[in-house]
Design a protein around this motif. Structure first.
Motif, PDB file in Angstrom:
ATOM      1  N   ALA A 178       8.091   2.656  27.060  1.00  0.00           N
ATOM      2  CA  ALA A 178       8.936   1.926  28.005  1.00  0.00           C
ATOM      3  C   ALA A 178       8.390   0.540  28.305  1.00  0.00           C
ATOM      4  CB  ALA A 178       9.086   2.723  29.293  1.00  0.00           C
ATOM      5  N   ASN A 179       7.070   0.370  28.210  1.00  0.00           N
ATOM      6  CA  ASN A 179       6.451  -0.921  28.514  1.00  0.00           C
ATOM      7  C   ASN A 179       5.870  -1.593  27.277  1.00  0.00           C
ATOM      8  OD1 ASN A 179       6.882  -0.913  31.388  1.00  0.00           O
ATOM      9  ND2 ASN A 179       5.294   0.656  31.548  1.00  0.00           N
ATOM     10  N   ALA A 180       6.323  -1.176  26.101  1.00  0.00           N
ATOM     11  CA  ALA A 180       5.820  -1.777  24.868  1.00  0.00           C
ATOM     12  C   ALA A 180       6.291  -3.224  24.758  1.00  0.00           C
ATOM     13  CB  ALA A 180       6.315  -0.983  23.660  1.00  0.00           C
ATOM     14  N   PRO A 181       5.464  -4.110  24.194  1.00  0.00           N
ATOM     15  CA  PRO A 181       5.880  -5.517  24.045  1.00  0.00           C
ATOM     16  C   PRO A 181       7.082  -5.639  23.127  1.00  0.00           C
ATOM     17  CG  PRO A 181       3.857  -5.081  22.818  1.00  0.00           C
ATOM     18  CD  PRO A 181       4.117  -3.869  23.650  1.00  0.00           C
ATOM     19  N   ALA A 182       7.905  -6.630  23.400  1.00  0.00           N
ATOM     20  CA  ALA A 182       9.132  -6.814  22.611  1.00  0.00           C
ATOM     21  C   ALA A 182       8.840  -7.369  21.226  1.00  0.00           C
ATOM     22  CB  ALA A 182      10.087  -7.741  23.358  1.00  0.00           C
ATOM     23  N   GLU A 183       7.706  -8.043  21.047  1.00  0.00           N
ATOM     24  CA  GLU A 183       7.378  -8.657  19.769  1.00  0.00           C
ATOM     25  C   GLU A 183       5.986  -8.237  19.322  1.00  0.00           C
ATOM     26  OE1 GLU A 183       7.726 -12.826  20.182  1.00  0.00           O
ATOM     27  OE2 GLU A 183       9.875 -12.812  20.601  1.00  0.00           O
ATOM     28  N   LEU A 184       5.780  -8.263  18.006  1.00  0.00           N
ATOM     29  CA  LEU A 184       4.461  -7.970  17.463  1.00  0.00           C
ATOM     30  C   LEU A 184       3.491  -9.091  17.800  1.00  0.00           C
ATOM     31  CD1 LEU A 184       5.386  -6.652  13.905  1.00  0.00           C
ATOM     32  CD2 LEU A 184       4.612  -5.311  15.858  1.00  0.00           C
ATOM     33  N   PRO A 185       2.196  -8.785  17.915  1.00  0.00           N
ATOM     34  CA  PRO A 185       1.225  -9.840  18.207  1.00  0.00           C
ATOM     35  C   PRO A 185       1.119 -10.837  17.067  1.00  0.00           C
ATOM     36  CG  PRO A 185       0.114  -7.788  17.638  1.00  0.00           C
ATOM     37  CD  PRO A 185       1.566  -7.463  17.790  1.00  0.00           C
ATOM     38  N   ALA A 186       0.877 -12.083  17.399  1.00  0.00           N
ATOM     39  CA  ALA A 186       0.707 -13.127  16.383  1.00  0.00           C
ATOM     40  C   ALA A 186      -0.752 -13.134  15.935  1.00  0.00           C
ATOM     41  CB  ALA A 186       1.104 -14.484  16.948  1.00  0.00           C
ATOM     42  N   VAL A 187      -1.010 -12.714  14.714  1.00  0.00           N
ATOM     43  CA  VAL A 187      -2.374 -12.679  14.187  1.00  0.00           C
ATOM     44  C   VAL A 187      -2.392 -13.329  12.806  1.00  0.00           C
ATOM     45  CG1 VAL A 187      -3.066 -10.623  15.458  1.00  0.00           C
ATOM     46  CG2 VAL A 187      -2.002 -10.374  13.226  1.00  0.00           C
ATOM     47  N   ASP A 188      -3.529 -13.921  12.477  1.00  0.00           N
ATOM     48  CA  ASP A 188      -3.718 -14.519  11.155  1.00  0.00           C
ATOM     49  C   ASP A 188      -4.335 -13.478  10.229  1.00  0.00           C
ATOM     50  OD1 ASP A 188      -2.739 -17.024  11.916  1.00  0.00           O
ATOM     51  OD2 ASP A 188      -4.692 -17.610  12.752  1.00  0.00           O
ATOM     52  N   ILE A 189      -3.594 -13.075   9.207  1.00  0.00           N
ATOM     53  CA  ILE A 189      -4.068 -12.074   8.261  1.00  0.00           C
ATOM     54  C   ILE A 189      -4.160 -12.714   6.882  1.00  0.00           C
ATOM     55  CG2 ILE A 189      -3.622  -9.829   7.210  1.00  0.00           C
ATOM     56  CD1 ILE A 189      -2.049  -9.063   9.687  1.00  0.00           C
ATOM     57  N   ASP A 190      -5.351 -12.703   6.309  1.00  0.00           N
ATOM     58  CA  ASP A 190      -5.574 -13.277   4.985  1.00  0.00           C
ATOM     59  C   ASP A 190      -5.194 -12.256   3.915  1.00  0.00           C
ATOM     60  OD1 ASP A 190      -7.137 -15.705   3.611  1.00  0.00           O
ATOM     61  OD2 ASP A 190      -7.630 -13.847   2.537  1.00  0.00           O
ATOM     62  N   PRO A 191      -4.635 -12.705   2.796  1.00  0.00           N
ATOM     63  CA  PRO A 191      -4.276 -11.753   1.729  1.00  0.00           C
ATOM     64  C   PRO A 191      -5.451 -10.912   1.243  1.00  0.00           C
ATOM     65  CG  PRO A 191      -3.257 -13.887   1.319  1.00  0.00           C
ATOM     66  CD  PRO A 191      -4.183 -14.078   2.481  1.00  0.00           C
ATOM     67  N   ASP A 192      -6.671 -11.402   1.414  1.00  0.00           N
ATOM     68  CA  ASP A 192      -7.840 -10.653   0.963  1.00  0.00           C
ATOM     69  C   ASP A 192      -8.427  -9.745   2.045  1.00  0.00           C
ATOM     70  OD1 ASP A 192      -7.813 -11.701  -1.621  1.00  0.00           O
ATOM     71  OD2 ASP A 192      -8.939 -13.489  -1.012  1.00  0.00           O
ATOM     72  N   ASP A 193      -7.847  -9.741   3.251  1.00  0.00           N
ATOM     73  CA  ASP A 193      -8.341  -8.866   4.315  1.00  0.00           C
ATOM     74  C   ASP A 193      -8.065  -7.406   3.972  1.00  0.00           C
ATOM     75  OD1 ASP A 193      -9.190 -11.025   5.753  1.00  0.00           O
ATOM     76  OD2 ASP A 193      -7.448 -11.077   7.097  1.00  0.00           O
ATOM     77  N   ASP A 194      -8.975  -6.520   4.392  1.00  0.00           N
ATOM     78  CA  ASP A 194      -8.766  -5.084   4.176  1.00  0.00           C
ATOM     79  C   ASP A 194      -7.605  -4.602   5.041  1.00  0.00           C
ATOM     80  OD1 ASP A 194     -10.874  -4.865   2.404  1.00  0.00           O
ATOM     81  OD2 ASP A 194     -12.330  -4.444   3.993  1.00  0.00           O
ATOM     82  N   ALA A 195      -6.723  -3.786   4.456  1.00  0.00           N
ATOM     83  CA  ALA A 195      -5.627  -3.159   5.199  1.00  0.00           C
ATOM     84  C   ALA A 195      -5.890  -1.669   5.386  1.00  0.00           C
ATOM     85  CB  ALA A 195      -4.292  -3.366   4.492  1.00  0.00           C
ATOM     86  N   CYS A 196      -6.433  -1.024   4.357  1.00  0.00           N
ATOM     87  CA  CYS A 196      -6.687   0.417   4.407  1.00  0.00           C
ATOM     88  C   CYS A 196      -7.987   0.749   3.685  1.00  0.00           C
ATOM     89  CB  CYS A 196      -5.548   1.199   3.746  1.00  0.00           C
ATOM     90  SG  CYS A 196      -3.924   0.905   4.419  1.00  0.00           S
ATOM     91  N   ILE A 197      -8.631   1.792   4.154  1.00  0.00           N
ATOM     92  CA  ILE A 197      -9.801   2.345   3.484  1.00  0.00           C
ATOM     93  C   ILE A 197      -9.561   3.844   3.349  1.00  0.00           C
ATOM     94  CG2 ILE A 197     -12.285   2.765   3.605  1.00  0.00           C
ATOM     95  CD1 ILE A 197     -12.528   0.238   5.295  1.00  0.00           C
ATOM     96  N   PHE A 198      -9.511   4.344   2.119  1.00  0.00           N
ATOM     97  CA  PHE A 198      -9.282   5.762   1.888  1.00  0.00           C
ATOM     98  C   PHE A 198     -10.421   6.355   1.076  1.00  0.00           C
ATOM     99  CE2 PHE A 198      -4.870   4.315   2.562  1.00  0.00           C
ATOM    100  CZ  PHE A 198      -4.472   5.238   3.524  1.00  0.00           C
ATOM    101  N   TYR A 199     -10.776   7.602   1.398  1.00  0.00           N
ATOM    102  CA  TYR A 199     -11.774   8.334   0.636  1.00  0.00           C
ATOM    103  C   TYR A 199     -11.046   9.375  -0.212  1.00  0.00           C
ATOM    104  CZ  TYR A 199     -15.219   6.266   3.772  1.00  0.00           C
ATOM    105  OH  TYR A 199     -16.006   5.379   4.465  1.00  0.00           O
ATOM    106  N   THR A 200     -11.357   9.427  -1.507  1.00  0.00           N
ATOM    107  CA  THR A 200     -10.682  10.367  -2.402  1.00  0.00           C
ATOM    108  C   THR A 200     -11.692  11.345  -2.984  1.00  0.00           C
ATOM    109  OG1 THR A 200     -10.945   9.231  -4.525  1.00  0.00           O
ATOM    110  CG2 THR A 200      -9.217   8.416  -3.058  1.00  0.00           C
ATOM    111  N   SER A 201     -11.135  12.372  -3.635  1.00  0.00           N
ATOM    112  CA  SER A 201     -12.010  13.377  -4.271  1.00  0.00           C
ATOM    113  C   SER A 201     -12.442  12.961  -5.668  1.00  0.00           C
ATOM    114  CB  SER A 201     -11.254  14.709  -4.359  1.00  0.00           C
ATOM    115  OG  SER A 201     -10.092  14.551  -5.148  1.00  0.00           O
ATOM    116  N   GLY A 202     -11.947  11.806  -6.119  1.00  0.00           N
ATOM    117  CA  GLY A 202     -12.271  11.345  -7.448  1.00  0.00           C
ATOM    118  C   GLY A 202     -11.188  11.635  -8.454  1.00  0.00           C
ATOM    119  N   THR A 203     -10.137  12.333  -8.025  1.00  0.00           N
ATOM    120  CA  THR A 203      -9.052  12.674  -8.951  1.00  0.00           C
ATOM    121  C   THR A 203      -7.843  11.751  -8.794  1.00  0.00           C
ATOM    122  OG1 THR A 203      -8.145  14.248  -7.355  1.00  0.00           O
ATOM    123  CG2 THR A 203      -9.735  15.095  -8.958  1.00  0.00           C
TER     124      THR A 203
END
Length: 204
Positions: A178-203
């Motif tokens: 109900a009190n969520a902001p109407a717009e997303l925050p303005a942030v500078d994101i570089d194309p080389d910045d990490d978005a996700c880190i996942f651990y796999t079983s190797g398969t």
């Protein structure tokens, strides 16, 4: 200053240099701490009322209600990491969207991991926050103190009815659509910045 019958208290925090995480935990009470007021939020202003007593709190920083308190946290910033450990609940998607929208990196953890495997992933990735459902909370609690001895780790629980450890919140106490902001925050994101880190079983 005292104006008529109302008293105004102004707090100004000025950042001179560097970065300092800030946490405010405001517990509003009346009658020497014996009365817990009714607190509502309207247009960014908190109003606490108990009988003839009332208090207004206005802040440019969004506040949240939690455990009869008003809480403000300024912790996660672009480049930080936030881990998610839960089954396929809707909160997984909402948490991921919130993390990447502020420029932080999401650490996706395998929901089948044991306590020891969770400890390895959290120690290796060093997230500032772990969002976990009830089953995963039960698995991380035995290793939580050891992890926090290495680095701070805030815990946000999802669908968890047990007793909260220190430095932890429940999803429903923090997330308020109900009190969520109407717009997303303005942030500078570089194309080389990490978005996700996942651990796999190797398969994969």
């Amino acid at each position: 200053p005292i104006r008529r019958r109302a008293i105004e208290v102004i707090r100004i925090v000025e950042g001179v240099s560097g970065r300092v995480p800030i946490h405010m935990d405001l517990r509003i009470r009346f009658d020497y701490g014996s009365v817990v007021p009714w607190v509502v939020s309207l247009n960014g202003t908190l109003r606490a009322t108990a009988g003839p007593n009332a208090m207004l709190l206005t802040s440019p920083i969004r506040t949240e209600g939690a455990r009869a308190s008003t809480v403000v946290d300024l912790v996660v910033q672009p480049g930080d990491r936030v881990a998610i450990a839960m089954r396929d609940y809707p909160e997984w998607v909402l948490g991921y969207w919130a993390i990447v929208s502020i420029g932080a990196a999401c650490v996706g953890m395998n929901a089948w991991w044991t306590s020891e495997e969770m400890a390895y992933g959290l120690s290796d990735s060093r997230p500032k926050v772990l969002i976990a459902d009830g089953e995963r909370v039960a698995r991380v609690l035995p290793v939580l103190d050891a992890l926090r001895a290495e680095a701070p780790l805030h815990l946000m629980t999802v669908r968890f009815d047990g007793e909260l450890p220190d430095d932890a919140d429940r999803w429903e106490d923090v997330i308020d659509p109900a009190n969520a902001p109407a717009e997303l925050p303005a942030v500078d994101i570089d194309p080389d910045d990490d978005a996700c880190i996942f651990y796999t079983s190797g398969t994969t």
